[in-house]
Motif scaffolding. Structure first.
Motif, PDB file in Angstrom:
ATOM      1  N   PHE A 266       0.812  -1.219   0.000  1.00 39.79           N
ATOM      2  CA  PHE A 266       0.000   0.000   0.000  1.00 39.79           C
ATOM      3  C   PHE A 266       0.846   1.269   0.000  1.00 39.79           C
ATOM      4  N   THR A 267       0.219   2.336  -0.467  1.00 40.67           N
ATOM      5  CA  THR A 267       0.830   3.661  -0.421  1.00 40.67           C
ATOM      6  C   THR A 267      -0.166   4.645   0.192  1.00 40.67           C
ATOM      7  N   ILE A 268       0.356   5.724   0.746  1.00 40.82           N
ATOM      8  CA  ILE A 268      -0.478   6.833   1.218  1.00 40.82           C
ATOM      9  C   ILE A 268      -0.012   8.076   0.472  1.00 40.82           C
ATOM     10  N   ASN A 269      -0.914   8.660  -0.295  1.00 39.53           N
ATOM     11  CA  ASN A 269      -0.596   9.834  -1.125  1.00 39.53           C
ATOM     12  C   ASN A 269       0.597   9.556  -2.038  1.00 39.53           C
ATOM     13  N   GLY A 270       0.656   8.326  -2.553  1.00 41.04           N
ATOM     14  CA  GLY A 270       1.697   7.968  -3.498  1.00 41.04           C
ATOM     15  C   GLY A 270       3.014   7.550  -2.877  1.00 41.04           C
ATOM     16  N   LYS A 271       3.128   7.614  -1.549  1.00 45.74           N
ATOM     17  CA  LYS A 271       4.375   7.265  -0.873  1.00 45.74           C
ATOM     18  C   LYS A 271       4.224   5.909  -0.165  1.00 45.74           C
ATOM     19  N   LYS A 272       5.297   5.146  -0.140  1.00 42.76           N
ATOM     20  CA  LYS A 272       5.285   3.829   0.474  1.00 42.76           C
ATOM     21  C   LYS A 272       4.814   3.909   1.922  1.00 42.76           C
ATOM     22  N   ALA A 273       3.922   3.009   2.304  1.00 44.68           N
ATOM     23  CA  ALA A 273       3.392   2.970   3.680  1.00 44.68           C
ATOM     24  C   ALA A 273       3.391   1.522   4.151  1.00 44.68           C
ATOM     25  N   ASP A 274       4.339   1.170   5.016  1.00 44.31           N
ATOM     26  CA  ASP A 274       4.438  -0.208   5.484  1.00 44.31           C
ATOM     27  C   ASP A 274       4.449  -0.320   7.005  1.00 44.31           C
ATOM     28  N   ILE A 275       3.898   0.714   7.672  1.00 44.41           N
ATOM     29  CA  ILE A 275       3.794   0.704   9.134  1.00 44.41           C
ATOM     30  C   ILE A 275       2.313   0.624   9.510  1.00 44.41           C
ATOM     31  N   PRO A 276       1.851  -0.518  10.022  1.00 45.66           N
ATOM     32  CA  PRO A 276       0.421  -0.701  10.316  1.00 45.66           C
ATOM     33  C   PRO A 276      -0.158   0.332  11.270  1.00 45.66           C
ATOM     34  N   SER A 277       0.662   0.861  12.177  1.00 47.36           N
ATOM     35  CA  SER A 277       0.153   1.787  13.192  1.00 47.36           C
ATOM     36  C   SER A 277       0.102   3.237  12.716  1.00 47.36           C
ATOM     37  N   GLN A 278       0.540   3.508  11.501  1.00 43.80           N
ATOM     38  CA  GLN A 278       0.506   4.874  10.981  1.00 43.80           C
ATOM     39  C   GLN A 278      -0.915   5.399  10.966  1.00 43.80           C
ATOM     40  N   LEU A 279      -1.109   6.614  11.459  1.00 39.89           N
ATOM     41  CA  LEU A 279      -2.443   7.212  11.520  1.00 39.89           C
ATOM     42  C   LEU A 279      -2.721   8.015  10.251  1.00 39.89           C
ATOM     43  N   VAL A 280      -3.867   7.754   9.649  1.00 42.91           N
ATOM     44  CA  VAL A 280      -4.250   8.498   8.450  1.00 42.91           C
ATOM     45  C   VAL A 280      -4.865   9.829   8.848  1.00 42.91           C
ATOM     46  N   GLU A 281      -4.821  10.783   7.923  1.00 42.91           N
ATOM     47  CA  GLU A 281      -5.383  12.111   8.136  1.00 42.91           C
ATOM     48  C   GLU A 281      -6.448  12.384   7.077  1.00 42.91           C
ATOM     49  N   VAL A 282      -7.247  13.409   7.303  1.00 46.30           N
ATOM     50  CA  VAL A 282      -8.273  13.804   6.334  1.00 46.30           C
ATOM     51  C   VAL A 282      -7.613  14.123   4.987  1.00 46.30           C
ATOM     52  N   ASP A 283      -8.217  13.655   3.908  1.00 48.88           N
ATOM     53  CA  ASP A 283      -7.766  13.827   2.527  1.00 48.88           C
ATOM     54  C   ASP A 283      -6.634  12.887   2.124  1.00 48.88           C
ATOM     55  N   ASP A 284      -6.163  12.039   3.034  1.00 48.94           N
ATOM     56  CA  ASP A 284      -5.172  11.031   2.647  1.00 48.94           C
ATOM     57  C   ASP A 284      -5.798  10.042   1.670  1.00 48.94           C
ATOM     58  N   VAL A 285      -5.022   9.613   0.693  1.00 46.91           N
ATOM     59  CA  VAL A 285      -5.465   8.616  -0.278  1.00 46.91           C
ATOM     60  C   VAL A 285      -4.645   7.351  -0.083  1.00 46.91           C
TER      61      VAL A 285
END
Length: 207
Positions: free
Chosen positions: A125-144
């Protein structure tokens, strides 16, 4: 402390409620909780009435197991929630819902939070096009939150693109065609469909 690796069905029986830790199996007749909805152990039927402390402890353990977090992590979420404006218990649940592994599960990209956590750690998975491999990362409003292009041909994700998902909460938006989800707003208490008495958890940590 290591993560629990035993039978997750025992956890449901211990908490006296379905925690939906095994995805589709929990909705089928094969669910172990349906067959024996009593706590594990030979003296399960003869346990004494729970104390006030015991009730609070069980609610805390149930919630922690639903979201798949360790005690130290769970305590940190409570402390973060205490420092936020608003109701502490509701703030804590909102933080737990915003975990990346939970969002992946809520979007229908995984059958369970455990599977979602594994796939996030494997880098799908990615968040806003950037690699995201930490399950505990908190998403913010408007994150894709998107599935990486290299992973979109996996059977599970191809099936999602073809069949879609109908259980996405209103604080999220799912784009089936592009296998991506967007955070529309922060989750509120009414958006969380899990039966949790969060005030008992607050009372437990406030003792």
């Amino acid at each position: 402390m290591a993560r629990y690796t035993g039978s997750v069905c025992r956890l449901c029986r211990r908490e006296g409620a379905k925690l939906f830790l095994k995805g589709d199996r929990c909705y089928s007749q094969k669910c172990a909780f349906n067959k024996r909805p009593v706590p594990p152990g030979m003296h399960a039927q003869s346990r004494r009435k729970q104390s006030e402390y015991g009730i609070q402890l069980r609610e805390k353990q149930k919630t922690r197991r639903i979201y798949g977090v360790l005690e130290s992590q769970f305590r940190k979420y409570f402390e973060m929630a205490e420092r936020m404006k608003g109701v502490t218990g509701e703030n804590m649940l909102s933080l737990l819902e915003r975990r990346l592994d939970n969002v992946v599960y809520r979007l229908g990209f995984a059958d369970s939070r455990a599977q979602a956590r594994q796939w996030v750690m494997h880098g799908h998975f990615t968040i806003n096009g950037k690699k995201a491999d930490i399950p505990s990362q908190l998403v913010e409003v408007d994150d894709v939150i998107s599935i990486k292009d290299a992973s979109k041909d996996m059977e599970n994700f191809k099936a999602l693109r073809e069949n879609g998902s109908t259980s996405v909460p209103k604080w999220l938006d799912l784009d089936n065609a592009n296998l991506a989800g967007k955070v529309l707003s922060l989750p509120q208490r009414e958006d969380i469909d899990i039966t949790i008495a969060e005030h008992l958890i607050v009372e437990f940590y406030s003792r």
